[in-house]
Design an enzyme around this catalytic site. Structure first.
Site, mmCIF file in Angstrom:
data_model
loop_
_atom_site.group_PDB
_atom_site.id
_atom_site.type_symbol
_atom_site.label_atom_id
_atom_site.label_comp_id
_atom_site.label_asym_id
_atom_site.label_seq_id
_atom_site.Cartn_x
_atom_site.Cartn_y
_atom_site.Cartn_z
ATOM 1 N N ASP A 16 0.855 -1.190 0.000
ATOM 2 C CA ASP A 16 0.000 0.000 0.000
ATOM 3 C C ASP A 16 0.888 1.235 0.000
ATOM 4 O O ASP A 16 1.026 1.932 1.003
ATOM 5 C CB ASP A 16 -0.903 -0.035 1.238
ATOM 6 C CG ASP A 16 -2.044 0.964 1.154
ATOM 7 O OD1 ASP A 16 -2.287 1.501 0.063
ATOM 8 O OD2 ASP A 16 -2.701 1.191 2.190
ATOM 9 N N GLU A 91 -6.059 5.127 -9.227
ATOM 10 C CA GLU A 91 -7.353 5.651 -8.793
ATOM 11 C C GLU A 91 -7.914 6.726 -9.721
ATOM 12 O O GLU A 91 -7.208 7.630 -10.176
ATOM 13 C CB GLU A 91 -7.224 6.218 -7.378
ATOM 14 C CG GLU A 91 -8.535 6.530 -6.727
ATOM 15 C CD GLU A 91 -8.504 6.233 -5.237
ATOM 16 O OE1 GLU A 91 -9.436 6.665 -4.546
ATOM 17 O OE2 GLU A 91 -7.570 5.557 -4.773
ATOM 18 N N LYS A 127 -9.160 1.974 -9.722
ATOM 19 C CA LYS A 127 -9.744 2.163 -8.395
ATOM 20 C C LYS A 127 -10.855 3.200 -8.449
ATOM 21 O O LYS A 127 -10.681 4.302 -8.982
ATOM 22 C CB LYS A 127 -8.684 2.625 -7.393
ATOM 23 C CG LYS A 127 -7.759 1.524 -6.924
ATOM 24 C CD LYS A 127 -6.777 2.013 -5.887
ATOM 25 C CE LYS A 127 -7.390 2.138 -4.521
ATOM 26 N NZ LYS A 127 -6.369 2.486 -3.492
ATOM 27 N N THR A 151 -12.806 0.872 -3.695
ATOM 28 C CA THR A 151 -12.194 1.293 -2.451
ATOM 29 C C THR A 151 -13.181 2.082 -1.603
ATOM 30 O O THR A 151 -14.333 2.273 -1.976
ATOM 31 C CB THR A 151 -10.923 2.112 -2.746
ATOM 32 O OG1 THR A 151 -10.224 2.368 -1.529
ATOM 33 C CG2 THR A 151 -11.245 3.425 -3.443
ATOM 34 N N PHE A 173 -12.206 -1.447 4.398
ATOM 35 C CA PHE A 173 -11.240 -0.812 5.282
ATOM 36 C C PHE A 173 -11.344 -1.358 6.700
ATOM 37 O O PHE A 173 -12.430 -1.565 7.213
ATOM 38 C CB PHE A 173 -11.459 0.704 5.294
ATOM 39 C CG PHE A 173 -10.853 1.419 4.114
ATOM 40 C CD1 PHE A 173 -10.672 0.774 2.902
ATOM 41 C CD2 PHE A 173 -10.469 2.734 4.225
ATOM 42 C CE1 PHE A 173 -10.110 1.427 1.819
ATOM 43 C CE2 PHE A 173 -9.907 3.415 3.151
ATOM 44 C CZ PHE A 173 -9.728 2.750 1.948
#
Length: 315
Positions: A16, A91, A127, A151, A173
């Site tokens: 990440d 993203e 993303k 996400t 998450f």
């Protein structure tokens, strides 16, 4: 055996970060980035030559800071893709979180930029925020052979809608869920009763029971205990700081995700009204999705401002 090696026996490890040095050090299968991580990478010395090159090229062709952010994201993503065997997640701007068609167009642009670098679309995950509009965009992109990573996922409704849409991968998450409950209750949680851990564990087991093809990737970890308690989740995306801790410690790692002996037929897909109602009923998820979109949008704006300043200094 290090805890990191032990973890790899049960889950695919994803980095990440946009830090190429950390990626080379810990050799993850995949890597994932977002505007916050690109913003950090923007300050790293190893990327300055590449950033200057991208800005020089963009100053001739396009001076739209948002498009230059895309160029930088793909340039950094391209370098990462060259040192990992798997996929790089890139993203779509958080500003497009509630616009399906604009998100789809942006995904096409990102894929086109990667292909110009010689990186096939099957090495890229687009993303998108797990809004209703983001999930609908992903559904169309998946039909066209462009895989997606959904996400900012905080609710069961978001997960179910992604399963229904055939999304390739979701990133529920952990840390941000735990943060919210800790603040709301004043409690300190153990890994066994941590709300974020239990949330992601439940999604992993539901994906298994429903025989959904969607990959579940736990994200947003605060501690190695949270990581280890989710050993057995399909994938885990982990920051360099936690990867370093896991790599420096020795011990056994056991899978904590229970395989479901009884499978369930997929339920009727959630309607938009049902999705919005169920998500709205989860105060934590409603608040954290909005907060996550705002944070990513803020980091995008900061990046655009830095780019504008650098372009002005070059003039």
């Amino acid at each position: 055996m290090s805890l990191l090696d032990g973890l790899r026996e049960h889950s695919l490890v994803v980095a990440d970060t946009g830090d190429l040095d950390a990626i080379k050090r810990y050799q993850p299968q995949d890597a994932t980035t977002n505007p916050s991580l690109i913003l950090k990478a923007f300050e790293l010395p190893r990327y300055q030559e590449m950033i200057d090159r991208v800005l020089a090229e963009s100053s001739r062709d396009e001076n739209d800071p948002s498009r230059i952010v895309d160029q930088l994201s793909v340039a950094i993503g391209g370098q990462i893709a060259n040192v990992i065997p798997g996929r790089i997640s890139t993203e779509v701007s958080a500003h497009l979180s509630f616009d399906s068609q604009a998100s789809i167009r942006k995904a096409y642009e990102l894929i086109e930029r990667y292909e110009k670098l010689g990186i096939n679309r099957n090495r890229v995950l687009i993303k998108l925020a797990s809004t209703w509009e983001g999930i609908r965009a992903a559904e169309q992109l998946e039909r066209e052979g462009i895989n997606c990573n959904l996400t900012l996922l905080f609710s069961d409704a978001q997960a179910q809608a992604c399963f229904d849409a055939g999304v390739y991968l979701i990133s529920p998450f952990v840390g941000r869920v735990s943060d919210w409950y800790q603040k709301a209750t004043g409690k300190q949680f153990t890994p066994e009763d941590d709300p974020g851990v239990l949330f992601v564990k439940g999604i992993c087991e539901r994906a298994d029971a429903g025989r959904y093809d969607t990959v579940v990737m736990g994200a947003s970890f605060r501690t190695i205990d949270q990581v280890l308690t989710l050993a057995g989740c399909h994938r885990l995306t982990i920051s360099p700081a936690l990867l370093e801790q896991l790599d420096s410690m020795v011990g056994e790692v056991a899978s904590n995700i229970q395989s479901q002996s009884v499978t369930h037929e997929p339920s009727t897909p959630l309607s938009e009204a049902a999705f919005r109602w169920q998500h709205n009923q989860d105060a934590m998820a409603n608040e954290m999705l909005a907060d996550g979109i705002r944070r990513f949008a803020c980091d995008q704006q900061t990046l655009e401002s830095l780019i504008t300043q650098r372009l002005a200094a070059r003039a």
